[in-house]
Design a protein around this motif. Structure first.
Motif, PDB file in Angstrom:
ATOM      1  N   GLU A 171      -2.007  -3.576  -2.635  1.00  0.00           N
ATOM      2  CA  GLU A 171      -2.749  -3.518  -1.865  1.00  0.00           C
ATOM      3  C   GLU A 171      -4.281  -4.604  -2.089  1.00  0.00           C
ATOM      4  OE1 GLU A 171      -2.875  -1.477   1.170  1.00  0.00           O
ATOM      5  OE2 GLU A 171      -1.302  -1.145   0.114  1.00  0.00           O
ATOM      6  N   SER A 191      -1.012   2.995  -4.880  1.00  0.00           N
ATOM      7  CA  SER A 191      -0.382   2.515  -2.992  1.00  0.00           C
ATOM      8  C   SER A 191       1.329   3.539  -3.410  1.00  0.00           C
ATOM      9  CB  SER A 191      -1.203   1.818  -1.885  1.00  0.00           C
ATOM     10  OG  SER A 191       0.198   2.036  -0.893  1.00  0.00           O
ATOM     11  N   LYS A 196       7.970   3.349  -0.880  1.00  0.00           N
ATOM     12  CA  LYS A 196       7.876   4.525   0.565  1.00  0.00           C
ATOM     13  C   LYS A 196       8.641   3.539   1.719  1.00  0.00           C
ATOM     14  CE  LYS A 196       3.391   3.906   3.106  1.00  0.00           C
ATOM     15  NZ  LYS A 196       2.749   4.854   4.191  1.00  0.00           N
ATOM     16  N   ILE A 213      -3.645   7.636  -5.837  1.00  0.00           N
ATOM     17  CA  ILE A 213      -3.875   6.431  -5.823  1.00  0.00           C
ATOM     18  C   ILE A 213      -4.699   6.346  -6.491  1.00  0.00           C
ATOM     19  CG2 ILE A 213      -2.690   5.886  -3.279  1.00  0.00           C
ATOM     20  CD1 ILE A 213      -5.375   5.633  -2.196  1.00  0.00           C
ATOM     21  N   GLU A 217     -12.196  -0.029  -8.293  1.00  0.00           N
ATOM     22  CA  GLU A 217     -12.895  -0.897  -6.984  1.00  0.00           C
ATOM     23  C   GLU A 217     -14.471  -0.509  -8.257  1.00  0.00           C
ATOM     24  OE1 GLU A 217     -12.406  -0.066  -2.434  1.00  0.00           O
ATOM     25  OE2 GLU A 217     -11.178   1.585  -3.722  1.00  0.00           O
ATOM     26  N   ARG A 223     -18.168   7.534  -0.627  1.00  0.00           N
ATOM     27  CA  ARG A 223     -16.976   8.010   0.368  1.00  0.00           C
ATOM     28  C   ARG A 223     -15.953   7.193  -0.765  1.00  0.00           C
ATOM     29  NH1 ARG A 223     -19.322   3.214   2.852  1.00  0.00           N
ATOM     30  NH2 ARG A 223     -17.293   1.762   3.562  1.00  0.00           N
ATOM     31  N   HIS A 224     -15.733   6.122  -1.683  1.00  0.00           N
ATOM     32  CA  HIS A 224     -14.889   6.137  -2.411  1.00  0.00           C
ATOM     33  C   HIS A 224     -14.988   6.802  -3.369  1.00  0.00           C
ATOM     34  CE1 HIS A 224     -15.566   2.061  -0.067  1.00  0.00           C
ATOM     35  NE2 HIS A 224     -14.364   2.368  -0.373  1.00  0.00           N
ATOM     36  N   ASP A 232       0.784  10.008   2.777  1.00  0.00           N
ATOM     37  CA  ASP A 232       1.714   8.879   3.100  1.00  0.00           C
ATOM     38  C   ASP A 232       2.664   8.936   4.350  1.00  0.00           C
ATOM     39  OD1 ASP A 232       0.322   6.983   0.609  1.00  0.00           O
ATOM     40  OD2 ASP A 232       0.821   5.421   2.376  1.00  0.00           O
ATOM     41  N   TYR A 340       2.025  -6.831   4.317  1.00  0.00           N
ATOM     42  CA  TYR A 340       3.167  -6.304   4.455  1.00  0.00           C
ATOM     43  C   TYR A 340       3.258  -5.700   6.621  1.00  0.00           C
ATOM     44  CZ  TYR A 340       0.538  -2.390   3.409  1.00  0.00           C
ATOM     45  OH  TYR A 340      -1.009  -1.522   3.408  1.00  0.00           O
ATOM     46  N   SER A 364      -8.025   6.006   7.957  1.00  0.00           N
ATOM     47  CA  SER A 364      -6.916   5.965   7.516  1.00  0.00           C
ATOM     48  C   SER A 364      -5.975   4.228   7.725  1.00  0.00           C
ATOM     49  CB  SER A 364      -5.628   7.126   8.665  1.00  0.00           C
ATOM     50  OG  SER A 364      -4.416   6.642   8.310  1.00  0.00           O
ATOM     51  N   ARG A 369       6.229  -2.413  10.041  1.00  0.00           N
ATOM     52  CA  ARG A 369       5.906  -3.472   8.387  1.00  0.00           C
ATOM     53  C   ARG A 369       6.564  -4.351   8.841  1.00  0.00           C
ATOM     54  NH1 ARG A 369       1.945  -0.061   6.657  1.00  0.00           N
ATOM     55  NH2 ARG A 369       3.187   2.423   6.124  1.00  0.00           N
ATOM     56  N   TRP A 407       1.577   5.296   8.150  1.00  0.00           N
ATOM     57  CA  TRP A 407       0.687   5.300   7.253  1.00  0.00           C
ATOM     58  C   TRP A 407      -0.030   5.475   5.914  1.00  0.00           C
ATOM     59  CZ3 TRP A 407      -0.238   9.921   7.584  1.00  0.00           C
ATOM     60  CH2 TRP A 407       0.871  10.607   8.276  1.00  0.00           C
ATOM     61  N   ILE A 409      -3.278   7.975   4.532  1.00  0.00           N
ATOM     62  CA  ILE A 409      -4.429   8.967   4.753  1.00  0.00           C
ATOM     63  C   ILE A 409      -5.582   9.011   4.315  1.00  0.00           C
ATOM     64  CG2 ILE A 409      -3.797  10.587   5.706  1.00  0.00           C
ATOM     65  CD1 ILE A 409      -6.618  10.945   7.554  1.00  0.00           C
ATOM     66  N   ARG A 413     -11.134  11.570   2.103  1.00  0.00           N
ATOM     67  CA  ARG A 413     -11.814  11.627   3.371  1.00  0.00           C
ATOM     68  C   ARG A 413     -11.745  12.241   4.689  1.00  0.00           C
ATOM     69  NH1 ARG A 413     -12.658   5.099   3.015  1.00  0.00           N
ATOM     70  NH2 ARG A 413     -13.614   5.405   1.726  1.00  0.00           N
ATOM     71  N   ILE A 424     -17.944  12.663  -1.229  1.00  0.00           N
ATOM     72  CA  ILE A 424     -16.806  12.931  -1.167  1.00  0.00           C
ATOM     73  C   ILE A 424     -16.512  13.300  -3.216  1.00  0.00           C
ATOM     74  CG2 ILE A 424     -16.684  10.486  -2.569  1.00  0.00           C
ATOM     75  CD1 ILE A 424     -13.682  10.027  -0.862  1.00  0.00           C
TER      76      ILE A 424
HETATM   77  P1  AMO Z   1      -5.719   1.862   2.741  1.00  0.00           P
HETATM   78  O1  AMO Z   1      -5.749   1.006   1.307  1.00  0.00           O
HETATM   79  O2  AMO Z   1      -6.361   1.492   3.903  1.00  0.00           O
HETATM   80  O3  AMO Z   1      -3.939   1.831   3.036  1.00  0.00           O
HETATM   81  O4  AMO Z   1      -5.732   3.482   2.356  1.00  0.00           O
HETATM   82  C1  AMO Z   1      -5.371   4.200   2.883  1.00  0.00           C
HETATM   83  C2  AMO Z   1      -6.589   5.404   2.347  1.00  0.00           C
HETATM   84  O5  AMO Z   1      -6.798   5.781   2.355  1.00  0.00           O
HETATM   85  C3  AMO Z   1      -8.179   6.372   1.195  1.00  0.00           C
HETATM   86  N1  AMO Z   1      -8.327   5.519   0.813  1.00  0.00           N
HETATM   87  C4  AMO Z   1      -9.700   5.793  -0.321  1.00  0.00           C
HETATM   88  N2  AMO Z   1     -10.266   6.860  -0.501  1.00  0.00           N
HETATM   89  C5  AMO Z   1     -11.539   7.294  -1.402  1.00  0.00           C
HETATM   90  N3  AMO Z   1     -11.400   6.187  -2.383  1.00  0.00           N
HETATM   91  C6  AMO Z   1     -10.725   5.598  -2.406  1.00  0.00           C
HETATM   92  N4  AMO Z   1     -11.149   4.208  -2.978  1.00  0.00           N
HETATM   93  C7  AMO Z   1     -10.014   5.021  -0.997  1.00  0.00           C
HETATM   94  N5  AMO Z   1      -8.791   4.068  -0.780  1.00  0.00           N
HETATM   95  C8  AMO Z   1      -7.877   4.257  -0.253  1.00  0.00           C
HETATM   96  C9  AMO Z   1      -8.470   5.904   2.452  1.00  0.00           C
HETATM   97  C10 AMO Z   1      -7.380   4.955   2.857  1.00  0.00           C
HETATM   98  O6  AMO Z   1      -7.836   4.775   5.009  1.00  0.00           O
HETATM   99  N6  AMO Z   1      -0.778   1.752   1.688  1.00  0.00           N
HETATM  100  C11 AMO Z   1      -1.498   1.471   2.919  1.00  0.00           C
HETATM  101  C12 AMO Z   1      -1.047   2.623   4.202  1.00  0.00           C
HETATM  102  C13 AMO Z   1      -0.134   2.470   4.906  1.00  0.00           C
HETATM  103  O7  AMO Z   1      -0.242   1.091   5.570  1.00  0.00           O
HETATM  104  O8  AMO Z   1       0.404   2.978   5.057  1.00  0.00           O
HETATM  105  C14 AMO Z   1      -2.948   2.147   2.128  1.00  0.00           C
HETATM  106  O9  AMO Z   1      -3.011   1.970   0.615  1.00  0.00           O
HETATM  107  O10 AMO Z   1      -8.495   7.509   3.187  1.00  0.00           O
END
Ligand code: AMO
Length: 439
Positions: A171, A191, A196, A213, A217, A223-224, A232, A340, A364, A369, A407, A409, A413, A424
């Motif tokens: 990512e 991720s 997958k 994951i 950051e 919210r992070h 997933d 991807y 999410s 892909r 996807w 999610i 969150r 969070i």
């Molecule tokens: P993405 O990076 O948008 O997509 O992550 C998907 C969802 O994971 C949650 N998320 C987080 N929640 C809290 N803190 C964080 N630092 C954080 N990072 C991510 C969010 C986010 O929307 N591989 C793709 C998914 C895919 O395409 O299948 C991915 O990782 O809710």
């Protein structure tokens, strides 16, 4: 037995003369001289233990009076109906066993009289969890994950796990935690993405994973997290619209199940849930830009990513229009989606990537892909990455990779937006952030 019943299981009318044992924490000792009440708390609620001075062995009464709040005890006795007591009964004790005495003062208040700072609560999570409101959150989180497993299993998905120690980013390279893996450099996985997808080449067809994951950051927001829980999925012979449908139906199902199975926890939190209406509104990226430019001071150009304030503006706009908090943003510029994501065949500047949003934040991301290896290599290169590092992944695309979509999610969150918590960290037992590495 230290415990024969949970507090909420005791029904005096069914028990008759039968003795019970309750076990838990000393919530309160109220000594009124002639009568002493000890309230014992367990995961399910409270039991009142009543000791009348004239009728109680003085030694037992003395022990009860000296109990220190939050100590762990087991109480055996008979049960009588008592309308004024919690759960409608009282226990007349034969025996009180002190199993572990609590020190005092406690690291934080458990009665709810003094609202502790989140940091204090997280430093002493074990005490914080003794508050009904905290337990309620994790009871609901359990219900959310149970609903996810039920829903996806029913739709033919099987649960898999992928490695968390990996060799590559997925990512974007900036937010990786490097670790030492024997004498090599490795990373904590951002991720399950690449894995997958590889499973699709293996013919597993429909998989899901619930797992951690890691995102290095730097920002410290409400919210992070640096370690989050991602739900997933990946599904073969599907496009992005197919998996968006799975996603919105899953979210609606989760809400339904939480209402059905955790209404008492919702009540404790004072949350009234409304099941989101499916289908969620689809907003195109172009429309999203227009909404932001028409309703805020920001001026976005086509190709810009959407920041927090833009997301809020779009969320409010959609909410006003539909009365719903959940919606999708679709048809994103290919350039700002991960490598991807499949570009539209007839208009490759747009991709089949999507985001699923809550009024307040992104929940999410997903996409159809790329399953064509040459195109995938081109996209990896155009994002400034070296395809050589992705050889283990690319290999799976050269020997029969079906079209697929999926996807991820964020579980935290999802729970956070469901319960309307401000931070969070409230919905993570032991959050990991910039400053927090223990407990
Ligand atoms: P993405 O990076 O948008 O997509 O992550 C998907 C969802 O994971 C949650 N998320 C987080 N929640 C809290 N803190 C964080 N630092 C954080 N990072 C991510 C969010 C986010 O929307 N591989 C793709 C998914 C895919 O395409 O299948 C991915 O990782 O809710």
């Amino acid at each position: 037995d230290l415990r024969t019943h949970y507090a909420s299981e005791i029904k005096p009318e069914e028990l008759g003369d039968e003795k019970v044992s309750v076990a838990g924490w000393v919530h309160e000792v109220r000594d009124l001289g002639g009568i002493c009440f000890v309230v014992i708390r367990d995961r399910t609620g409270r039991s009142q233990v009543t000791l009348v001075k004239k009728k109680t062995d003085p030694e037992l009464l003395d022990r009860a009076r000296k109990l220190v709040r939050e100590s762990v005890v087991s109480v055996t006795g008979s049960v009588k109906p008592e309308g004024k007591a919690p759960n409608g009964y009282e226990v007349i004790p034969d025996e009180i066993t002190l199993l572990n005495e609590a020190e005092s003062p406690l690291p934080m208040d458990t009665t709810g009289k003094v609202e502790a700072e989140l940091d204090t609560r997280l430093d002493s999570r074990f005490i914080d969890l003794r508050r009904e409101k905290t337990t309620a959150i994790f009871r609901i989180r359990h219900e959310v994950l149970r609903a996810v497993r039920d829903f996806l299993t029913d739709k033919g998905f099987i649960e898999t796990s992928s490695p968390k120690v990996v060799a590559t980013a997925t990512e974007g390279g900036t937010s990786l935690f490097p670790i030492t893996y024997f004498d090599r450099e490795a990373f904590l996985n951002q991720s399950p993405q690449l894995f997958k997808q590889i499973l699709m080449s293996g013919g597993m067809d429909r998989v899901f994973e619930i797992g951690p994951i890691f995102r290095a950051e730097e920002h410290d927001t409400r919210r992070h997290l640096n370690e989050a829980t991602s739900i997933d999925i990946e599904a073969s012979f599907c496009d992005h619209f197919d998996v968006m449908e799975v996603l919105e139906n899953m979210v609606a199902y989760i809400y339904e199940q939480v209402i059905e199975n955790a209404s008492d926890s919702l009540e404790v939190l004072g949350v009234e849930l409304k099941v989101p209406k499916v289908p969620f509104k689809r907003v195109t990226y172009d429309e999203a830009i227009e909404i932001v430019n028409a309703n805020t001071d920001e001026m976005l150009n086509w190709g810009d990513d959407l920041g927090t304030s833009s997301e809020h503006a779009i969320g409010e706009y959609v909410f006003k229009e539909t009365g719903e908090s959940h919606y999708f943003i679709i048809d994103w510029p290919t350039e700002i989606k991960p490598f991807y994501a499949m570009p539209y065949e007839d208009n490759p500047v747009l991709s089949k990537g999507f985001d699923m949003m809550h009024r307040t934040m992104e929940l999410s991301s997903g996409a159809q892909r790329i399953h064509i290896p040459e195109l995938l290599i081109e996209r990896i290169e155009s994002q400034g990455l070296d395809p050589e590092g992705f050889e283990f992944y690319l290999k799976a695309f050269r020997y029969g990779m079906p079209p697929h979509a999926g996807w991820g999610i964020g579980c935290e969150r999802l729970v956070m937006t469901m319960l309307g918590t401000e931070n969070i960290r409230d919905v993570v037992l032991f959050p990991r952030d910039r400053r927090r590495l223990s407990p």
